[in-house]
Design an enzyme around this catalytic site. Structure first.
Site, PDB file in Angstrom:
ATOM      1  N   ASP A  18      28.228  17.798  60.493  1.00 33.90           N
ATOM      2  CA  ASP A  18      29.234  18.355  59.561  1.00 33.90           C
ATOM      3  C   ASP A  18      29.649  19.776  59.937  1.00 33.90           C
ATOM      4  OD1 ASP A  18      28.868  16.017  57.916  1.00 33.90           O
ATOM      5  OD2 ASP A  18      27.044  16.970  57.161  1.00 33.90           O
ATOM      6  N   LYS A  21      33.254  19.358  63.775  1.00 30.33           N
ATOM      7  CA  LYS A  21      33.605  18.812  65.107  1.00 30.33           C
ATOM      8  C   LYS A  21      34.979  18.172  65.077  1.00 30.33           C
ATOM      9  CE  LYS A  21      30.083  16.201  64.858  1.00 30.33           C
ATOM     10  NZ  LYS A  21      29.468  16.777  63.653  1.00 30.33           N
ATOM     11  N   GLY A  45      32.461  10.330  59.425  1.00 33.77           N
ATOM     12  CA  GLY A  45      33.300  11.011  58.437  1.00 33.77           C
ATOM     13  C   GLY A  45      33.822  12.355  58.885  1.00 33.77           C
ATOM     14  N   HIS A  46      34.510  12.390  60.023  1.00 29.85           N
ATOM     15  CA  HIS A  46      35.112  13.636  60.481  1.00 29.85           C
ATOM     16  C   HIS A  46      36.379  13.917  59.673  1.00 29.85           C
ATOM     17  CE1 HIS A  46      32.686  13.848  64.176  1.00 29.85           C
ATOM     18  NE2 HIS A  46      32.699  12.541  64.032  1.00 29.85           N
ATOM     19  N   GLN A 226      27.580  13.497  64.288  1.00 31.68           N
ATOM     20  CA  GLN A 226      26.364  14.117  63.750  1.00 31.68           C
ATOM     21  C   GLN A 226      26.025  15.410  64.511  1.00 31.68           C
ATOM     22  OE1 GLN A 226      25.537  10.543  64.650  1.00 31.68           O
ATOM     23  NE2 GLN A 226      25.882   9.651  62.670  1.00 31.68           N
TER      24      GLN A 226
HETATM   25  P1  GDP Z   1      32.427  17.086  61.232  1.00 32.89           P
HETATM   26  O1  GDP Z   1      31.815  15.777  60.890  1.00 32.89           O
HETATM   27  O2  GDP Z   1      31.569  17.924  62.102  1.00 32.89           O
HETATM   28  O3  GDP Z   1      33.818  16.970  61.726  1.00 32.89           O
HETATM   29  O4  GDP Z   1      32.505  17.903  59.889  1.00 32.89           O
HETATM   30  P2  GDP Z   1      33.077  17.439  58.476  1.00 32.89           P
HETATM   31  O5  GDP Z   1      34.429  16.933  58.643  1.00 32.89           O
HETATM   32  O6  GDP Z   1      32.095  16.603  57.761  1.00 32.89           O
HETATM   33  O7  GDP Z   1      33.039  18.813  57.705  1.00 32.89           O
HETATM   34  C1  GDP Z   1      33.743  19.869  58.091  1.00 32.89           C
HETATM   35  C2  GDP Z   1      34.568  20.337  56.896  1.00 32.89           C
HETATM   36  O8  GDP Z   1      34.872  21.670  57.067  1.00 32.89           O
HETATM   37  C3  GDP Z   1      35.905  19.619  56.779  1.00 32.89           C
HETATM   38  O9  GDP Z   1      36.262  19.524  55.434  1.00 32.89           O
HETATM   39  C4  GDP Z   1      36.862  20.555  57.503  1.00 32.89           C
HETATM   40  O10 GDP Z   1      38.208  20.458  57.061  1.00 32.89           O
HETATM   41  C5  GDP Z   1      36.277  21.886  57.140  1.00 32.89           C
HETATM   42  N1  GDP Z   1      36.452  22.930  58.133  1.00 32.89           N
HETATM   43  C6  GDP Z   1      36.396  22.838  59.490  1.00 32.89           C
HETATM   44  N2  GDP Z   1      36.543  24.062  60.030  1.00 32.89           N
HETATM   45  C7  GDP Z   1      36.694  24.932  58.993  1.00 32.89           C
HETATM   46  C8  GDP Z   1      36.850  26.349  58.903  1.00 32.89           C
HETATM   47  O11 GDP Z   1      36.876  27.063  59.888  1.00 32.89           O
HETATM   48  N3  GDP Z   1      36.945  26.877  57.649  1.00 32.89           N
HETATM   49  C9  GDP Z   1      36.893  26.140  56.522  1.00 32.89           C
HETATM   50  N4  GDP Z   1      36.987  26.741  55.355  1.00 32.89           N
HETATM   51  N5  GDP Z   1      36.720  24.795  56.570  1.00 32.89           N
HETATM   52  C10 GDP Z   1      36.620  24.208  57.789  1.00 32.89           C
END
Ligand code: GDP
Length: 426
Positions: A18, A21, A45-46, A226
């Site tokens: 989370d 990525k 769930g990206h 992950q």
């Molecule tokens: P992933 O599985 O690694 O892609 O991560 P997730 O999608 O589960 O969670 C990342 C969350 O953080 C998402 O809601 C993104 O829109 C948000 N996000 C990503 N980068 C940033 C950032 O720089 N700032 C903020 N405030 N939110 C971010």
């Protein structure tokens, strides 16, 4: 990340997942010809925010949102075809053309309804806090050499027999677990027969496609799911996922040799979160943890589960730099810390009174460590409009400098908001 010499880049989560990525892959995919998922299943769930639109992708590579990128689901993934097609239909309804741009490895193993039934019924899954989407049981079947692969759909006669054996076994297990529910062979046969006409035309030797693309000088982005601390070998076992989330998994799961990879970008949050159970040494208890959760919107993209929140843990990221061979870091969600007056950062652990900059291999050791904190001043200004390092307040730059020094890998990107444009390339 991409340049004349760097054509094949892996993006991995460097903490517990989370990390954002999805956003990084989306940003980098603009310059990539191919985007490849190489491990995990449909629970990832990206979240990707393009303009005013938000997409949550579970099975489809995040590169799908760029019209020119070819997206591959590699052999290391366990594929949930129903989720994939639901997602592709949803993308089509929002005007995203995916036809001719997505291919699935014929060596990828299928996640079938009996895997989900077993996952939900399993007490072990509940203890570890899995999402119950059948991913663990599908990997168990893969390594138990009783999996069903995409390519098996090419042989309907043997497929029925395979399904009969698997469904029978699943039902024996369900009985042993004491649940009344049973898997139905006829439903499974009907499901795969229904899926085959759509799945087989996009089934391919995806490793070969990547190999050829690299030979042709194309740019390839390998998208991890992950995070490193959830890797089945290198993570906080047994509170881990069922695949190799670290960069080595990219080579195996995409079907290319390790020498084909030119760079590894580790995505880290400016703080730390974790979903589910297992040790989280820098977890912020009580109000500070609540505040971080609220500021960062730390709730699961798919499950809505609240994430556990805490401070940046240098031991974790240092370890991640080592086990992934990270050549660069992308620090995300720096803007989440905008309002804090002081920000603790853990520089190391005290273990039985001794200073340690390593991560213990056993969870009960990790549960006993005492993080050592350094308190850094906050910047108390909104960072959302920063596009260059020079736009950041001195305290924010000092914060990043400290993370970089502690981690031992150069920061290449800083993300300051959810949108595509809210990124600083260092
Ligand atoms: P992933 O599985 O690694 O892609 O991560 P997730 O999608 O589960 O969670 C990342 C969350 O953080 C998402 O809601 C993104 O829109 C948000 N996000 C990503 N980068 C940033 C950032 O720089 N700032 C903020 N405030 N939110 C971010």
């Amino acid at each position: 990340m991409f340049d004349r010499k760097t054509c094949c880049v892996v993006v991995v989560g460097a903490q517990w997942g989370d990390e954002g990525k999805g956003k990084l892959v989306d940003v980098l995919a603009e310059r990539a010809d191919y985007v490849v998922r190489y491990q995990g299943g449909a629970n990832a769930g990206h979240t990707v925010v393009t303009g005013d639109e938000q997409f949550i992708l579970q099975q489809t590579p995040s590169g799908i949102l760029h019209p020119k990128a070819i997206c591959l689901i590699g052999n290391g993934v366990v594929l949930d075809p129903e989720t994939l097609f639901k997602e592709l239909d949803h993308l089509a309804s929002r005007g995203i053309v995916t036809a001719g741009r997505i291919f699935v490895s014929d060596r990828a193993h299928l996640v079938l309804p009996y895997h989900k039934q077993l996952d939900v019924a399993s007490e072990k899954s509940q203890k570890i806090g899995t999402t119950g989407r059948g991913i663990g049981p599908a990997y168990e079947d893969k390594y138990g050499r009783r999996g069903i692969r995409v390519g098996d759909l090419r042989n309907p006669e043997t497929l029925r027999q395979l399904l009969a054996e698997r469904v029978e076994r699943a039902n024996r297990l369900l009985q042993m677990m004491g649940v009344a529910e049973r898997a139905s062979l006829e439903e499974h046969v009907a499901l795969v027969e229904g899926l085959a006409p759509r799945l087989l035309p996009i089934a391919a030797d995806t490793g070969r496609l990547v190999h050829r693309a690299l030979q042709d000088g194309k740019r390839v982005l390998l998208e991890g799911a992950q995070g490193a601390l959830l890797d089945v070998d290198h993570g906080t076992y047994p509170f881990v996922t069922s695949s190799n989330t670290t960069a080595g998994g990219a080579s195996v799961g995409a079907g290319i040799g390790p020498t084909a990879i030119d760079g590894v970008l580790g995505v880290v949050k400016a703080y730390t979160t974790r979903v589910g159970n297992g040790p989280l040494p820098t977890e912020a208890a009580g109000e500070p943890g609540e505040e971080l959760r609220k500021l960062g919107g730390e709730f699961g993209a798919v499950t809505g589960r609240p994430r556990r929140c805490g401070w940046f843990d240098a031991n974790v990221v240092r370890y991640s730099v080592r086990v992934n061979g990270l050549t660069g870091l992308a620090v995300t969600k720096l803007d989440v810390l905008d309002t804090l007056a002081e920000i603790p950062v853990s520089t190391g652990y005290r273990v039985d009174g001794e200073l340690s900059e390593e991560l213990p291999s056993e969870v009960h050791q990790l549960e006993r460590v005492d993080p050592i904190y350094e308190i850094l001043p906050g910047w108390r200004k909104p960072l959302g409009n920063a596009r260059r390092m020079a736009d950041l307040p001195p305290e924010a730059r000092a914060y990043l400098d400290r993370l970089q020094d502690l981690s031992g890998a150069p920061i290449r990107y800083v993300s300051v908001g959810t949108r595509r444009d809210q990124i600083i390339e260092v």
